[in-house]
Design a protein around this motif. Structure first.
Motif, PDB file in Angstrom:
ATOM      1  N   VAL A 168      24.511   9.105  22.569  1.00  0.00           N
ATOM      2  CA  VAL A 168      24.917   7.688  22.283  1.00  0.00           C
ATOM      3  C   VAL A 168      24.261   7.144  21.412  1.00  0.00           C
ATOM      4  O   VAL A 168      23.089   7.126  20.996  1.00  0.00           O
ATOM      5  CB  VAL A 168      24.234   6.978  23.776  1.00  0.00           C
ATOM      6  N   ASN A 169      24.957   6.300  20.647  1.00  0.00           N
ATOM      7  CA  ASN A 169      24.656   5.359  19.390  1.00  0.00           C
ATOM      8  C   ASN A 169      24.386   4.370  19.834  1.00  0.00           C
ATOM      9  O   ASN A 169      25.073   3.691  20.461  1.00  0.00           O
ATOM     10  CB  ASN A 169      25.763   5.356  18.208  1.00  0.00           C
ATOM     11  N   THR A 170      23.162   3.565  19.436  1.00  0.00           N
ATOM     12  CA  THR A 170      22.581   2.338  19.622  1.00  0.00           C
ATOM     13  C   THR A 170      22.764   1.177  18.610  1.00  0.00           C
ATOM     14  O   THR A 170      22.289   0.379  18.704  1.00  0.00           O
ATOM     15  CB  THR A 170      21.063   2.426  20.312  1.00  0.00           C
ATOM     16  N   GLU A 171      23.194   1.653  17.407  1.00  0.00           N
ATOM     17  CA  GLU A 171      23.634   0.848  16.144  1.00  0.00           C
ATOM     18  C   GLU A 171      24.304  -0.435  16.502  1.00  0.00           C
ATOM     19  O   GLU A 171      24.263  -1.521  16.317  1.00  0.00           O
ATOM     20  CB  GLU A 171      23.918   1.501  15.141  1.00  0.00           C
ATOM     21  N   PHE A 172      25.345   0.003  17.329  1.00  0.00           N
ATOM     22  CA  PHE A 172      26.577  -1.184  17.743  1.00  0.00           C
ATOM     23  C   PHE A 172      26.694  -0.996  19.322  1.00  0.00           C
ATOM     24  O   PHE A 172      26.709   0.225  19.913  1.00  0.00           O
ATOM     25  CB  PHE A 172      27.899  -0.980  17.156  1.00  0.00           C
ATOM     26  N   GLY A 173      26.865  -2.065  19.960  1.00  0.00           N
ATOM     27  CA  GLY A 173      27.085  -2.294  21.408  1.00  0.00           C
ATOM     28  C   GLY A 173      27.715  -3.433  21.761  1.00  0.00           C
ATOM     29  O   GLY A 173      28.320  -4.051  21.005  1.00  0.00           O
ATOM     30  N   GLY A 174      27.533  -3.660  23.101  1.00  0.00           N
ATOM     31  CA  GLY A 174      28.039  -5.047  23.574  1.00  0.00           C
ATOM     32  C   GLY A 174      27.083  -6.341  23.233  1.00  0.00           C
ATOM     33  O   GLY A 174      26.203  -6.132  22.208  1.00  0.00           O
ATOM     34  N   HIS A 175      27.730  -7.341  23.507  1.00  0.00           N
ATOM     35  CA  HIS A 175      26.914  -8.569  22.911  1.00  0.00           C
ATOM     36  C   HIS A 175      27.409  -9.878  23.499  1.00  0.00           C
ATOM     37  O   HIS A 175      28.314 -10.104  24.509  1.00  0.00           O
ATOM     38  CB  HIS A 175      27.589  -8.867  21.587  1.00  0.00           C
ATOM     39  N   ASP A 184      23.699 -13.481  20.629  1.00  0.00           N
ATOM     40  CA  ASP A 184      22.954 -12.758  21.462  1.00  0.00           C
ATOM     41  C   ASP A 184      23.244 -12.839  23.035  1.00  0.00           C
ATOM     42  O   ASP A 184      23.883 -13.801  23.346  1.00  0.00           O
ATOM     43  CB  ASP A 184      21.365 -13.260  21.144  1.00  0.00           C
ATOM     44  N   PRO A 185      22.702 -12.079  23.944  1.00  0.00           N
ATOM     45  CA  PRO A 185      21.809 -10.931  23.614  1.00  0.00           C
ATOM     46  C   PRO A 185      22.750  -9.611  23.246  1.00  0.00           C
ATOM     47  O   PRO A 185      23.875  -9.554  23.570  1.00  0.00           O
ATOM     48  CB  PRO A 185      21.303 -10.691  24.835  1.00  0.00           C
ATOM     49  N   HIS A 186      22.009  -8.916  22.401  1.00  0.00           N
ATOM     50  CA  HIS A 186      22.560  -7.545  22.192  1.00  0.00           C
ATOM     51  C   HIS A 186      22.431  -6.513  23.496  1.00  0.00           C
ATOM     52  O   HIS A 186      21.430  -6.631  24.070  1.00  0.00           O
ATOM     53  CB  HIS A 186      21.919  -6.687  21.213  1.00  0.00           C
ATOM     54  N   VAL A 187      23.728  -5.792  23.673  1.00  0.00           N
ATOM     55  CA  VAL A 187      23.765  -5.011  24.910  1.00  0.00           C
ATOM     56  C   VAL A 187      23.835  -3.612  24.298  1.00  0.00           C
ATOM     57  O   VAL A 187      24.933  -3.093  24.254  1.00  0.00           O
ATOM     58  CB  VAL A 187      24.768  -5.387  25.977  1.00  0.00           C
ATOM     59  N   ALA A 188      22.867  -2.778  24.366  1.00  0.00           N
ATOM     60  CA  ALA A 188      23.138  -1.407  23.826  1.00  0.00           C
ATOM     61  C   ALA A 188      23.490  -0.674  24.862  1.00  0.00           C
ATOM     62  O   ALA A 188      23.722  -1.043  26.157  1.00  0.00           O
ATOM     63  CB  ALA A 188      21.679  -0.985  23.431  1.00  0.00           C
ATOM     64  N   ASN A 189      24.050   0.442  24.462  1.00  0.00           N
ATOM     65  CA  ASN A 189      25.022   1.383  25.403  1.00  0.00           C
ATOM     66  C   ASN A 189      23.930   2.291  26.060  1.00  0.00           C
ATOM     67  O   ASN A 189      24.316   3.407  26.853  1.00  0.00           O
ATOM     68  CB  ASN A 189      26.168   1.938  24.713  1.00  0.00           C
TER      69      ASN A 189
END
Length: 256
Positions: A168-175, A184-189
């Motif tokens: 799982v990469n956490t650089e990009f995710g939900g938002h 915001d908020p960033h929603v990591a995977n």
């Protein structure tokens, strides 16, 4: 910025979400063997214009991209997982295609993505990739209850992806999403439960589990936008915009 939508704006968000879902359904049906990615982009431009809406992508120029995106839909083929810039490529049987679309109408944006196989060939590993992102998305949505926290969503998504065996990469995710596409908020995977922003009714979130078959490392294409798996492995991406309510979350971009 975190926006909490009032009932009037939430009603507008439902309309935008239905539009995004409908356009993605149309694009999916039209994207067959022999279709060019630039055709898909042109169809998207036309469908957005016919609806009296605005693209969230064409003039988008964030720090992680090179200049304005310049297109109306993200098209990721096989090893391209995020921000896929359409180019002169003709789809072949067995290609794994991701379409990611964000549109604004009446002052509210919605964002969704779908991955699917083109033609009749169904490589089992590709089917499993897509299935994992869809199950992770469902788990994340189920965790999005008022009073829960962003970390609860991230944990639910990451648990499904991890149990399926994917890094799982956490650089990009939900938002967050609302009057603008990315908030915001960033929603990591993946994440820890009980952490992060507390969910409130009226909050819109775009949840987007995405995976690469055998790596968590991304590389940027020569176009300055398209993110690909570092190993060249296949990828998949599923996304919905949801609204936090007093009870179960409402999926605004669910196909009808």
């Amino acid at each position: 910025m975190i926006e909490i939508l009032n009932p009037t704006l939430l009603a507008r968000a439902r309309g935008t979400g239905a539009l995004v879902a409908g356009i993605l359904q149309t694009l999916r049906a039209r994207s067959t063997v022999g279709t060019n990615l630039l055709e898909i982009d042109e169809w998207t431009r036309s469908l957005i214009a016919e609806a009296g809406a605005q693209s969230c992508y064409v003039d988008y120029a964030p720090s992680f991209g090179r200049g304005p995106f310049g297109h109306y839909v993200c098209t990721g083929v096989n090893d391209a997982v995020l921000h896929g810039r359409p180019y002169d490529y003709t789809l072949a049987d067995g290609d794994l295609l991701t379409l990611d679309l964000a549109v604004s109408r009446n002052g509210v944006a919605a964002d969704a993505a779908v991955s699917f196989l083109v033609g009749d060939t169904r490589p089992p590993q590709s089917v499993a990739l897509i299935d994992a992102t869809e199950r992770a998305l469902a788990a994340g949505i189920a965790a999005a209850r008022p009073g829960a926290r962003v970390g609860d969503i991230s944990h639910a998504i990451g648990t499904v992806l991890g149990e399926a065996g994917y890094p799982v990469n956490t650089e990009f995710g939900g938002h967050g999403i609302g009057s603008t596409m990315h908030q915001d908020p960033h929603v990591a995977n993946t994440g820890r439960p009980g952490r992060g922003y507390k969910l409130r009714p009226g909050l819109l979130l775009a949840l987007e589990p995405w995976v690469m078959a055998d790596t968590s490392e991304l590389v940027t294409d020569a176009d300055g936008w398209t993110l690909r798996s570092a190993t060249g492995c296949r990828t998949a991406h599923s996304e919905h915009t949801i609204a936090i309510t007093d009870g179960e979350p409402e999926i605004l971009t669910l196909p009808r």
